[in-house]
Motif scaffolding. Structure first.
Motif, mmCIF file in Angstrom:
data_model
loop_
_atom_site.group_PDB
_atom_site.id
_atom_site.type_symbol
_atom_site.label_atom_id
_atom_site.label_comp_id
_atom_site.label_asym_id
_atom_site.label_seq_id
_atom_site.Cartn_x
_atom_site.Cartn_y
_atom_site.Cartn_z
ATOM 1 N N GLY A 99 0.798 -1.220 0.000
ATOM 2 C CA GLY A 99 0.000 0.000 0.000
ATOM 3 C C GLY A 99 0.828 1.266 0.000
ATOM 4 N N GLU A 100 2.121 1.154 -0.293
ATOM 5 C CA GLU A 100 2.992 2.327 -0.304
ATOM 6 C C GLU A 100 2.694 3.213 -1.513
ATOM 7 N N THR A 101 3.020 4.491 -1.355
ATOM 8 C CA THR A 101 2.865 5.435 -2.454
ATOM 9 C C THR A 101 3.917 5.150 -3.515
ATOM 10 N N PRO A 102 3.540 5.098 -4.793
ATOM 11 C CA PRO A 102 4.551 4.888 -5.846
ATOM 12 C C PRO A 102 5.647 5.936 -5.774
ATOM 13 N N SER A 103 6.844 5.545 -6.160
ATOM 14 C CA SER A 103 8.008 6.431 -6.065
ATOM 15 C C SER A 103 7.780 7.750 -6.798
ATOM 16 N N VAL A 104 7.173 7.682 -7.989
ATOM 17 C CA VAL A 104 6.987 8.890 -8.785
ATOM 18 C C VAL A 104 6.071 9.883 -8.078
ATOM 19 N N GLU A 105 5.040 9.385 -7.389
ATOM 20 C CA GLU A 105 4.130 10.274 -6.676
ATOM 21 C C GLU A 105 4.783 10.827 -5.415
ATOM 22 N N ALA A 106 5.572 10.001 -4.729
ATOM 23 C CA ALA A 106 6.254 10.456 -3.518
ATOM 24 C C ALA A 106 7.249 11.572 -3.826
ATOM 25 N N VAL A 107 7.963 11.447 -4.937
ATOM 26 C CA VAL A 107 8.933 12.475 -5.325
ATOM 27 C C VAL A 107 8.212 13.784 -5.654
ATOM 28 N N ALA A 108 7.141 13.695 -6.422
ATOM 29 C CA ALA A 108 6.394 14.904 -6.788
ATOM 30 C C ALA A 108 5.836 15.596 -5.556
ATOM 31 N N GLU A 109 5.323 14.807 -4.629
ATOM 32 C CA GLU A 109 4.755 15.385 -3.399
ATOM 33 C C GLU A 109 5.827 16.062 -2.558
ATOM 34 N N ALA A 110 6.995 15.419 -2.440
ATOM 35 C CA ALA A 110 8.077 15.991 -1.629
ATOM 36 C C ALA A 110 8.606 17.286 -2.233
ATOM 37 N N LEU A 111 8.735 17.333 -3.552
ATOM 38 C CA LEU A 111 9.246 18.540 -4.202
ATOM 39 C C LEU A 111 8.233 19.686 -4.184
ATOM 40 N N SER A 112 6.958 19.363 -3.944
ATOM 41 C CA SER A 112 5.920 20.388 -3.925
ATOM 42 C C SER A 112 5.798 21.076 -2.575
ATOM 43 N N GLU A 113 6.280 20.432 -1.518
ATOM 44 C CA GLU A 113 6.104 20.972 -0.167
ATOM 45 C C GLU A 113 6.774 22.333 -0.008
ATOM 46 N N GLY A 114 5.963 23.299 0.460
ATOM 47 C CA GLY A 114 6.492 24.626 0.739
ATOM 48 C C GLY A 114 6.796 25.469 -0.476
ATOM 49 N N GLN A 115 6.400 24.992 -1.661
ATOM 50 C CA GLN A 115 6.694 25.728 -2.886
ATOM 51 C C GLN A 115 5.434 26.416 -3.406
ATOM 52 N N PRO A 116 5.567 27.632 -3.947
ATOM 53 C CA PRO A 116 4.411 28.241 -4.617
ATOM 54 C C PRO A 116 4.016 27.413 -5.831
ATOM 55 N N GLU A 117 2.789 27.601 -6.304
ATOM 56 C CA GLU A 117 2.267 26.762 -7.386
ATOM 57 C C GLU A 117 3.153 26.787 -8.634
ATOM 58 N N ALA A 118 3.717 27.954 -8.950
ATOM 59 C CA ALA A 118 4.541 28.078 -10.152
ATOM 60 C C ALA A 118 5.805 27.235 -10.081
ATOM 61 N N LEU A 119 6.269 26.916 -8.868
ATOM 62 C CA LEU A 119 7.499 26.146 -8.697
ATOM 63 C C LEU A 119 7.237 24.687 -8.367
ATOM 64 N N GLN A 120 5.982 24.304 -8.249
ATOM 65 C CA GLN A 120 5.670 22.907 -7.980
ATOM 66 C C GLN A 120 5.821 22.083 -9.254
ATOM 67 N N PRO A 121 6.307 20.844 -9.130
ATOM 68 C CA PRO A 121 6.521 20.029 -10.340
ATOM 69 C C PRO A 121 5.216 19.489 -10.901
ATOM 70 N N LEU A 122 5.237 19.205 -12.192
ATOM 71 C CA LEU A 122 4.143 18.490 -12.845
ATOM 72 C C LEU A 122 4.389 16.997 -12.706
ATOM 73 N N LEU A 123 3.320 16.216 -12.705
ATOM 74 C CA LEU A 123 3.431 14.767 -12.553
ATOM 75 C C LEU A 123 2.825 14.077 -13.770
ATOM 76 N N LEU A 124 3.635 13.241 -14.433
ATOM 77 C CA LEU A 124 3.196 12.507 -15.616
ATOM 78 C C LEU A 124 3.376 11.013 -15.383
ATOM 79 N N GLN A 125 2.259 10.277 -15.393
ATOM 80 C CA GLN A 125 2.326 8.829 -15.204
ATOM 81 C C GLN A 125 1.225 8.148 -16.003
ATOM 82 N N GLU A 126 1.362 6.827 -16.153
ATOM 83 C CA GLU A 126 0.499 6.079 -17.053
ATOM 84 C C GLU A 126 -0.963 6.073 -16.647
ATOM 85 N N ASN A 127 -1.248 6.058 -15.349
ATOM 86 C CA ASN A 127 -2.641 5.897 -14.924
ATOM 87 C C ASN A 127 -3.446 7.188 -14.963
#
Length: 533
Positions: free
Chosen positions: A406-434
Motif C-alpha cells: 500500500g505504499e505510495t509509488p516512487s513517482v508520486e512520492a517524489v512529486a509530493e516531496a518537491l511540492s512541499e512549501g513551494q508556490p504553485e509556479a514552482l511545484q513540479p508536474l506529474l506525468l504517469q500512465e494511470n
C-alpha cells in the motif's frame, strides 16, 4: 563519424546508394525594362497637376496577415473561427491541409521573392527530390542545417529505399522520415497514403505537430494540443490526422470515410481498429513509418496489431517502409528479422549513425550515492544548486511491492516531496500512465510552454519527446537497462547544431553503484561521482 550502412541484399541498382549533393537553383526575377520606365515618366508629370485639382480620395489597404513568430513568418494567421470551424463536421482528429505544390511552384501562403539567395545545406542535400515550398518551410522552422543522421539517411529515404534510421536521441529522425513522406504524397488522391506508427499518445501528438508545422501550420496557431485534436484544420489539400487513444472514435470514423486524410499518425491498436472496422482503407498506402520500433512488446511485433498492419493490411513490396530509433538492441539480428518477417523489402538498409557514440557527446554523466530517506533531500539540494532551465525527474510507477504494502509509488512520492512549501509556479508536474489521456497531454503541453520547470515522470516521458529547453535529467530511480538509460538521458542535449550541453544525474544507493557502472559501460561513457554539498 561516417555512418555504417548494412545492406541486406544487393538487389538494388548500382546507383541506389549515390549520396551526391544536388545544388538548389534559385532564379531572380528580372527588373522592369528601362524603356518602359522612360515612357511612363512623361505621363506621370502630366497627371500631377490634374490630381492636385481633384478632391483627395484615399483608399487604404489593411494587411490582415500577421507574423506567427520566427519559424512561421511566411504564413498568414487565421482567426479562431476560421481555424476551428463550428460546422457540422467537428472532429477529434488532428487534420491539417497544405497546398498542392510542385517543386517549381510557390505555395499561396508564401510570398514569392525576386531576390536570389544561396541554397541552404538542407536544400543542397535534398536537391529536387523535395518540393521548394517544403524546403522553405523546414528552413523557416530552423532545420536549414542537416544533422549527421539526416545527411546519411535522407538521400537513401528520398530514393525510395526501405531503411532503418539508427541514430542518437535528438538527431532529427522525425524530420528525416517526414520529408520523404510529405514529398511523396499526391494531394489529388483522396486516400490514406502514409501511416506513422508511434508507441505512445504523447509522441503521436508531437509527430503530428511537426507534420503540421512542415505543412504550414505554425505552433502559435494552435495553442492547445487537445483543442487541435478535436478540430479539422483546413488550409489546402494534404491532410494530417492523429488516431490516438482518448480521441472521439465516432467522429474519427466519420472523417475517415467522408474525407480520408493523406497522412495518419497513430498508435498500433487504434490504427488496427479503424482498419478492422473498414473505416481506414490501406489500398492507397505508399509509406509506413514505425517510430521507436524497438519499443513495441514482442507480442505486438509478432502477432499483434503492428504485425498485421505491416504484413496483412499492406505488403512490403507495395510501399516504402522506414524504421527509426535511437536504440536497436542486437541490431544486426533485428534488421535481419525485419526482412524475414516481411516487414520490409529485401534491400532494407541499416543506417547506423555514429555506432561508437551511443548518446550525444554534449551529455555530462554524474551520480550521487545516497541512502534511504536522504535520497529526497539530496534531490532537492541538487535541483536547488543546479538551477536547471527545465528538468525531468524519472522515477518508477506502481510496483508489485507498492501493491502489496500500500505504499505510495516512487513517482508520486517524489512529486509530493518537491511540492512541499513551494508556490504553485514552482511545484513540479506529474506525468504517469494511470492519468487520463487528456490530462497527460495537457501536462506535456504545460511543461513544453515553460509554465513549470520541473516534470516528475515515469518512462512514459522517456521516448521520443522533443523538449529542447530541458537542461537536466535526474534518475531518482535507476533505469532498468542501458536502453532505458539512453532514452531517459536523451530528453536533454537536444540541440546538436548549437552544441548545447545537458546533464544526467543518477541518485543511487551504495548497492546500486555497480549496476550503474555496468549500464554506463554498456553505452561507453563514464560517470563522475558528486556530492550534494
Amino acid at each position: 563519424m561516417r555512418a555504417l550502412h548494412t545492406v541486406l541484399s544487393e538487389t538494388a541498382s548500382p546507383g541506389a546508394l549515390n549520396h551526391k549533393l544536388v545544388a538548389h537553383a534559385v532564379s531572380a526575377a528580372s527588373s522592369p525594362q528601362q524603356a518602359l520606365a522612360k515612357s511612363k515618366k512623361g505621363k506621370k508629370a502630366k497627371k500631377q497637376s490634374a490630381v492636385a485639382k481633384k478632391p483627395a480620395s484615399v483608399s487604404t489597404s489593411i494587411d490582415t496577415d500577421s507574423q506567427l513568430g520566427q519559424s512561421e513568418a511566411s504564413e498568414p494567421s487565421t482567426s479562431n473561427s476560421d481555424e476551428f470551424p463550428t460546422s457540422t463536421a467537428a472532429s477529434d482528429d488532428i487534420i491539417t491541409d497544405i497546398s498542392n505544390q510542385t517543386s517549381s511552384e510557390t505555395p499561396p501562403d508564401t510570398p514569392s521573392s525576386s531576390t536570389p539567395h544561396e541554397p541552404s545545406a538542407l536544400a543542397r542535400l535534398c536537391g529536387r527530390s523535395v518540393p521548394d515550398w517544403l524546403i522553405r518551410r523546414a528552413e523557416d522552422l530552423g532545420y536549414g542545417t542537416p544533422t549527421g543522421a539526416q545527411t546519411e539517411a535522407l538521400p537513401l529515404a528520398l530514393q525510395g529505399r526501405d531503411c532503418v534510421i539508427h541514430a542518437q536521441t535528438g538527431s532529427g529522425k522525425t524530420l528525416t522520415y517526414l520529408l520523404p513522406v510529405l514529398s511523396g504524397i499526391d494531394p489529388k488522391r483522396s486516400s490514406v497514403q502514409a501511416i506513422v506508427v508511434v508507441p505512445t499518445r504523447e509522441l503521436g501528438i508531437q509527430v503530428a505537430r511537426v507534420a503540421r508545422q512542415l505543412a504550414g501550420k505554425g505552433k502559435d496557431q494552435v495553442a492547445d494540443e487537445e483543442a487541435a485534436n478535436t478540430k479539422k484544420l483546413k488550409s489546402g489539400k494534404i491532410q494530417v490526422m492523429a488516431l490516438l487513444d482518448g480521441a472521439g472514435g465516432n467522429r474519427q470514423k466519420i472523417w475517415l470515410k467522408a474525407d480520408p486524410p493523406h497522412l495518419v499518425v497513430g498508435t498500433p491498436d487504434r490504427i488496427h481498429k479503424m482498419i478492422e472496422y473498414r473505416n481506414l482503407r490501406t489500398n492507397g498506402l505508399k509509406f509506413i513509418v514505425v517510430d521507436e520500433f524497438d519499443a513495441y512488446p514482442a507480442a505486438t511485433r509478432t502477432t499483434g496489431s503492428l504485425n498485421k498492419l505491416l504484413t496483412v493490411d499492406s505488403e512490403a513490396g507495395a510501399r516504402q517502409t522506414i524504421f527509426a530509433s535511437a536504440t536497436v538492441p542486437q541490431h544486426n539480428r533485428a534488421v535481419t528479422e525485419l526482412v524475414k518477417n516481411k516487414w520490409a523489402r529485401n534491400d532494407l538498409v541499416h543506417v547506423h549513425v555514429d555506432p561508437i557514440q551511443h548518446v550525444p557527446k554534449f551529455l555530462d554523466h554524474r551520480y550521487l550515492v545516497c541512502e534511504g530517506d536522504d535520497k529526497i533531500k539530496s534531490l532537492q539540494k541538487l535541483v536547488e544548486r543546479d538551477q536547471p532551465s527545465a528538468a525531468i525527474i524519472f522515477a518508477h510507477d506502481l510496483t508489485e511491492r507498492n501493491k502489496r504494502t500500500g505504499e505510495t509509488p516512487s513517482v508520486e512520492a517524489v512529486a509530493e516531496a518537491l511540492s512541499e512549501g513551494q508556490p504553485e509556479a514552482l511545484q513540479p508536474l506529474l506525468l504517469q500512465e494511470n492519468a487520463r489521456v487528456q490530462k497527460r497531454a495537457s501536462i506535456v503541453q504545460e511543461f513544453r510552454e515553460g509554465n513549470r520547470r520541473l516534470l516528475v515522470a515515469t518512462d512514459l516521458a522517456a521516448r521520443g519527446l522533443d523538449l529542447p529547453e530541458v537542461s537536466h535529467v535526474y534518475n531518482f530511480d535507476l533505469p532498468l537497462d542501458a536502453t532505458s538509460y539512453v532514452h531517459r538521458a536523451g530528453r536533454t542535449a537536444r540541440k546538436p547544431i548549437a552544441g548545447t550541453k545537458g546533464t544526467v544525474t543518477c541518485l543511487v544507493s551504495s548497492k546500486e553503484v555497480f549496476a550503474l557502472k555496468r549500464l554506463l559501460n554498456a553505452i561507453r561513457v563514464e560517470g563522475e561521482e558528486i556530492d550534494d554539498t
